[in-house]
Design a protein around this motif. Structure first.
Motif, PDB file in Angstrom:
ATOM      1  N   SER A   1       0.921  -1.176  -0.153  1.00  0.00           N
ATOM      2  CA  SER A   1       0.091  -0.082   0.049  1.00  0.00           C
ATOM      3  C   SER A   1       0.745   1.183   0.052  1.00  0.00           C
ATOM      4  O   SER A   1       2.056   1.363   0.532  1.00  0.00           O
ATOM      5  CB  SER A   1      -0.895  -0.043   1.198  1.00  0.00           C
ATOM      6  N   GLU A   2       0.257   2.293  -0.306  1.00  0.00           N
ATOM      7  CA  GLU A   2       0.929   3.577  -0.318  1.00  0.00           C
ATOM      8  C   GLU A   2       1.342   4.156   1.229  1.00  0.00           C
ATOM      9  O   GLU A   2       2.246   4.604   1.187  1.00  0.00           O
ATOM     10  CB  GLU A   2       0.127   4.473  -0.984  1.00  0.00           C
ATOM     11  N   THR A   3       0.395   3.686   2.070  1.00  0.00           N
ATOM     12  CA  THR A   3       0.312   3.827   3.408  1.00  0.00           C
ATOM     13  C   THR A   3       1.706   3.388   4.128  1.00  0.00           C
ATOM     14  O   THR A   3       2.668   3.967   4.543  1.00  0.00           O
ATOM     15  CB  THR A   3      -0.697   3.574   4.220  1.00  0.00           C
TER      16      THR A   3
ATOM     17  N   ASP B   1       4.446   2.655   2.218  1.00  0.00           N
ATOM     18  CA  ASP B   1       5.609   3.380   1.494  1.00  0.00           C
ATOM     19  C   ASP B   1       5.746   4.768   2.306  1.00  0.00           C
ATOM     20  O   ASP B   1       7.007   5.258   2.608  1.00  0.00           O
ATOM     21  CB  ASP B   1       5.242   3.732  -0.033  1.00  0.00           C
ATOM     22  N   THR B   2       4.675   5.263   2.713  1.00  0.00           N
ATOM     23  CA  THR B   2       4.728   6.690   3.401  1.00  0.00           C
ATOM     24  C   THR B   2       5.349   6.395   4.827  1.00  0.00           C
ATOM     25  O   THR B   2       6.278   7.145   5.081  1.00  0.00           O
ATOM     26  CB  THR B   2       3.442   7.231   3.632  1.00  0.00           C
TER      27      THR B   2
ATOM     28  N   SER C   1      -0.845  12.839   4.497  1.00  0.00           N
ATOM     29  CA  SER C   1      -1.739  11.501   5.290  1.00  0.00           C
ATOM     30  C   SER C   1      -2.664  11.689   6.206  1.00  0.00           C
ATOM     31  O   SER C   1      -3.369  10.977   6.714  1.00  0.00           O
ATOM     32  CB  SER C   1      -0.588  10.585   5.834  1.00  0.00           C
TER      33      SER C   1
END
Length: 143
Positions: A38-40, A42-43, A115
């Motif tokens: 998920s992008e989260t 990666d963040t 975010s």
């Protein structure tokens, strides 16, 4: 799920510890249910990378270790804290600053805001500080 889950790792203030911290945090949040691709994730990985790099580079040898704390509260909020024993707090740099280093907190603030999270810094009883990032969890798990 329990009301709160916690995990923590203490590492030497050495550049090699940054990748160890990143991997540890990624593994923990994946175990807690954050989808691996998920992008989260990666963040979170980038935020942890910047925070731990700061703990290594900007403590000027005055913090032999740093600690990464993770807390997932009621499936609502992920808190990431990086603690070191150096008394100097992160400096807020203008976004227009052009330099090769010192941009970590700009990146962290930007990623946190994008975010829907928040950033805070708290003192430790020993005279150091913890930089905390709080990110919404339920939206992250749905993505």
């Amino acid at each position: 799920m329990a009301d709160q889950q916690e995990a923590s790792i203490t590492l030497p203030s050495d550049p090699a510890s940054v990748s160890v911290a990143r991997r540890y945090v990624t593994d923990v949040v994946s175990e807690w249910g954050l989808p691996a691709g998920s992008e989260t994730v990666d963040t979170v990985r980038l935020i942890v990378s910047e925070l731990t790099t700061n703990a290594v580079q900007h403590t000027f040898g005055q913090s032999p270790t740093f600690t990464v704390d993770l807390t997932l509260e009621r499936d609502e909020e992920l808190r990431i804290g990086v603690t070191d024993s150096h008394p100097r707090w992160p400096q807020r740099l203008p976004a227009a600053v052009r330099q090769d280093n010192g941009r970590g907190m700009v990146i962290i603030r930007s990623l946190t805001a994008q975010s829907g999270g928040r950033l805070s810094v708290t003192p430790t009883p020993e005279g150091g500080k913890t930089v905390w990032i709080a990110l919404p969890w339920t939206a992250a798990v749905r993505n």
